[in-house]
Enzyme design. Structure first.
Site, mmCIF file in Angstrom:
data_model
loop_
_atom_site.group_PDB
_atom_site.id
_atom_site.type_symbol
_atom_site.label_atom_id
_atom_site.label_comp_id
_atom_site.label_asym_id
_atom_site.label_seq_id
_atom_site.Cartn_x
_atom_site.Cartn_y
_atom_site.Cartn_z
ATOM 1 N N GLN A 61 -4.494 -4.532 7.343
ATOM 2 C CA GLN A 61 -5.514 -5.495 6.939
ATOM 3 C C GLN A 61 -5.480 -6.742 7.815
ATOM 4 O OE1 GLN A 61 -7.860 -4.941 4.688
ATOM 5 N NE2 GLN A 61 -7.039 -2.983 4.014
ATOM 6 N N HIS A 96 0.865 -1.188 0.000
ATOM 7 C CA HIS A 96 0.000 0.000 0.000
ATOM 8 C C HIS A 96 0.899 1.234 0.000
ATOM 9 C CE1 HIS A 96 -2.770 2.994 1.732
ATOM 10 N NE2 HIS A 96 -3.766 2.195 1.441
ATOM 11 N N LYS A 136 -10.086 0.417 10.406
ATOM 12 C CA LYS A 136 -10.337 -0.855 9.729
ATOM 13 C C LYS A 136 -10.733 -1.942 10.730
ATOM 14 C CE LYS A 136 -6.968 0.244 6.116
ATOM 15 N NZ LYS A 136 -7.903 0.684 5.066
ATOM 16 N N CYS A 142 -4.788 2.393 -3.724
ATOM 17 C CA CYS A 142 -3.566 2.919 -3.086
ATOM 18 C C CYS A 142 -2.398 1.954 -3.262
ATOM 19 C CB CYS A 142 -3.806 3.211 -1.604
ATOM 20 S SG CYS A 142 -4.989 4.537 -1.311
ATOM 21 N N ASP A 176 3.208 -4.052 8.198
ATOM 22 C CA ASP A 176 1.961 -3.324 7.989
ATOM 23 C C ASP A 176 0.821 -4.294 8.283
ATOM 24 O OD1 ASP A 176 -0.309 -2.069 7.099
ATOM 25 O OD2 ASP A 176 0.434 -1.623 5.089
#
Length: 401
Positions: A200, A120, A223, A359, A197
């Site tokens: 998600q 991303h 999220k 993104c 990261d």
């Protein structure tokens, strides 16, 4: 057995959206919020909002206690144990920039930063710009045909010149879990710092940062069914100690005169200014709610929905999935149909999906695409949502073809 979400009633926006004729299938971008979060925000604002860590009065003391309680809850959610600390930021993007600026002093011209081809923009651009500032080499790990970072290639590309590895746990475009523990192990052998990261990944299942072995783990509240404007950065004690301060202002300073200053260590030293107090307290309420959810049942429900989604897409002529999505989302294109046109017709039928580059322009470009349509699921979705999506998809494709 129909896939009916037992948690749907906990998210009041779903009823409101249904009255508006909307089916929400964009949770990978922003999830809807549980009533527990809404109640916590209302209670905070209705009973005396105050800044944290600075006031002796009761509203300030209560806000500080709730704020720090959330720090503890976030640490438990990630199983940080005593290995590290939680720093609150204004989002995942803010956390990545904190790291890129805070660690900049460790890099010398010619050093290497390793990312992957699926990142991303939030976990690409801060490192890209760091590489430009410090004359570093940005190394990009390739993917397999399934959309997973190629471990064989990684073993040769992560070398003694590697100073930092920054990779996503779960792709927001491909829906593929990445081999984080193996990648972190490769970087650790070379003495490199590691950044994960988890924006998600944190939403699906409970993840143990001690087991992952990473130095830093980042996720965004919005999220994970929490408020927007809040990011969470886990850092190991030894890794946090290497950060230099990058934003300056109230709260993070220990002592200052007009010409010099000393600063607090993590976590407060990296929370300059007024933090997102209400958002952090709201995240705490969301984590309390999620802790009461049967995680195995939620995972089974999401897996069943995801299989329905995959199977339904693959049944339709001309539909091509991107990669081999494993959980919660699927991105796809349709032969001879522009993704923006398809998204427009879905929107007109009340289907809220995401279209474009998500993104992740370099990834989409590498796949030879201008964009894709993404359907993403939350714990509150059910089979009827997918039935409405597929009905709308069929009608849209009939028009476009």
């Amino acid at each position: 057995m129909p896939l009916i979400s037992p948690w749907r009633a906990d998210f009041p926006a779903l009823d409101a959206l249904q009255r508006q004729g909307q089916t929400y299938l964009d949770s990978a971008a922003t999830a809807q919020k549980p009533q527990a979060l809404i109640d916590a925000l209302a209670h905070y604002y209705a009973n005396g909002a105050a800044n944290v860590h600075r006031a002796q009065h009761l509203p300030g003391a209560m806000a500080t206690q709730a704020f720090e309680d959330t720090r503890h809850k976030a640490g438990e959610w990630l199983n940080t144990g005593s290995s590290g600390q939680i720093v609150f930021t204004h989002g995942a993007t803010s956390a990545f920039n904190l790291l890129a600026y805070g660690l900049e002093h460790l890099f010398r011209a010619g050093d290497e930063v390793v990312i992957s081809a699926l990142e991303h923009h939030a976990n690409l651009l801060p490192w890209q710009q760091l590489a430009k500032r410090r004359e570093l080499k940005l190394v990009v790990l390739p993917l397999t045909a399934e959309g997973v970072i190629d471990l064989d290639a990684a073993a040769s590309l992560i070398t003694s010149r590697t100073r930092l590895l920054a990779v996503s746990q779960l792709s927001n475009v491909l829906g593929t879990w990445q081999p984080i523990a193996q990648l972190v192990a490769l970087a650790r052998v070379q003495g490199a710092l590691t950044v994960v990261d988890g924006a998600q990944g944190v939403v699906h299942g409970r993840h143990d940062v001690q087991a992952l072995g990473c130095d830093f783990y980042v996720f965004s509240s919005h999220k994970l069914y929490g408020p927007d404007g809040v990011g969470v950065l886990f850092g190991r004690h030894q890794a946090l100690a290497q950060l230099q301060h990058w934003q300056f202002g109230g709260e993070m300073v220990l002592q200052t005169d007009y010409h010099q200053a000393s600063f607090r260590p993590a976590p407060l030293g990296f929370e300059a200014g007024t933090p997102p107090v209400a958002g952090v307290i709201g995240l705490g309420a969301t984590l309390d709610y999620l802790n009461d959810v049967n995680q195995a049942a939620a995972a089974e429900h999401e897996a069943g929905l995801h299989e329905l989604l995959r199977a339904g897409l693959m049944l339709r002529e001309g539909v091509q999935l991107l990669g081999e999505p494993q959980v919660a989302l699927a991105s796809f294109v349709v032969e001879g149909v522009h993704n923006a046109d398809l998204a427009h017709l879905l929107t007109e039928q009340g289907i809220a999906v995401r279209a474009g580059h998500h993104c992740a322009i370099p990834l989409i470009s590498t796949l030879g695409l201008s964009g894709a349509v993404r359907v993403s699921l939350g714990m509150y979705n059910d089979a009827e949502d997918l039935e409405r999506f597929f009905n709308a998809l069929d009608q849209a494709l009939e028009v476009l073809r």
